[in-house]
Design a protein around this motif. Structure first.
Motif: not given
Ligand SMILES: [Zn+2]
Length: 340
Positions: A167, A186, A169, A266
């Protein structure tokens, strides 16, 4: 010790016990001593119950094993914003923990180690199939379970981790020397012996996540990242059931330099079960490609860019960050690590 001394000690011990017994049983101490004795027994039982209860629930409780079914957001002023994650549900209490992620990586405070580059082993040798979907706060590409890539030896770890999903960010979650990048991918792995991501979240050594920065430049030559961005574009176009095929090995920057430390997920549950490996070199892509990620529709804003989907930085506290980015030949001779 000779026999005479033995006898002497036994005799004196016996006399001592007799005196204590008389004190306890003779009036006026009798009543008082019985109350005192019962009190001592009660306190001992309570202490044993507390210790036993703590041990039976185990340390896994302290790393927040469950993935909570709670909604969360990134609006800094929202009731479900990052400052409030730790009390959204009992399972999110770790968000207030002391070994959290992301962190600011300070390159002047690294410990130099002789780590070799991260690699993947086994088949398939080509691209992997997966499907991409919205998470409400971003997009995730879940890789097919039929083809599992297994990592080689990771820092501080001697067993294999299976690639589960990826994914992104925007902006990046990790900073380097106080600076964020445009984005961060990630790659999420779970420990093979635990069989699934869900089971691994509960284990202190359950997860390994590779972070790869995105930096804006004049061209976007990483075909694996381009495939991922095209999948996100289809989400923007309200399409569903989006298949994406890419080779994750192409995402790993050349040179194999990285920073590594122990931290957490996170997002809630913020489980403290992640070996982080943050690659030093970014993937260079274009502003247009990053814009595809930033314009993804999310649940509490028109677009992801309104609040971003990066968690604020967390304190490093007593942890240290290891790296193979400097003096690796010297560090290889000293597997305890050398402070830069
Ligand atoms: Zn992440």
């Amino acid at each position: 010790m000779d026999k005479d001394t033995d006898v002497l000690i036994s005799d004196s011990s016996r006399n001592y016990l007799v005196v204590i017994w008389q004190l306890l049983t003779d009036s006026p101490y009798k009543k008082c001593s019985l109350v005192l004795g019962l009190g001592v027994i009660l306190i001992t039982v309570i202490t044993l119950v507390i210790v036993f209860t703590h041990q039976s629930t185990g340390p896994s409780d302290d790393i927040c094993p469950a993935t909570p079914l709670v909604t969360f957001g990134y609006n800094p002023h929202g009731a479900d914003g990052p400052l409030h994650w730790s009390h959204l549900a009992p399972e999110t209490r770790c968000c207030a923990g002391s070994i959290q992620s992301p962190i600011d990586i300070k390159t002047q405070s690294l410990y130099c180690r002789g780590f070799s580059a991260i690699t993947y082993q086994g088949s398939p040798t080509g691209a992997l199939n997966g499907s991409i979907s919205s998470t409400g706060q971003g997009a995730v590409l879940a890789f097919s379970k039929q083809h599992q890539l297994v990592t080689g030896v990771l820092p501080e770890v001697t067993t294999d981790y299976v690639l589960d999903s990826m994914h992104f960010h925007c902006p990046s979650e990790h900073h380097v020397d106080g600076k964020p990048m445009s984005g961060e991918l990630h790659l999420v792995h779970y420990k093979k012996q635990y069989s699934s991501f869900g089971a691994s979240v509960a284990k202190q050594d359950g997860l390994a996540v590779i972070g790869i920065f995105l930096e804006e430049g004049s061209s976007s030559n990483n075909s694996a990242f381009n495939s991922f961005a095209e999948g996100v574009q289809k989400l923007n176009d309200n399409r569903t059931g989006i298949s994406v095929t890419l080779d994750p090995r192409q995402l790993l920057p050349t040179g194999g330099k990285f920073y590594t430390y122990f931290g957490s997920l996170t997002t809630p549950s913020c489980s403290e079960s992640v070996r982080w490996i943050v690659m030093q070199k970014p993937i260079i892509t274009t502003q247009e490609k990053v814009a595809i990620l930033r314009t993804l529709k999310v649940k509490d804003a028109a677009h992801l860019s309104d609040f971003g989907n990066a968690r604020p930085l967390q304190a490093l506290s007593s942890r240290r960050v290891d790296s193979n980015t400097y003096h690796w030949k010297i560090a290889a001779l000293n597997n305890k690590g050398t402070r830069k």
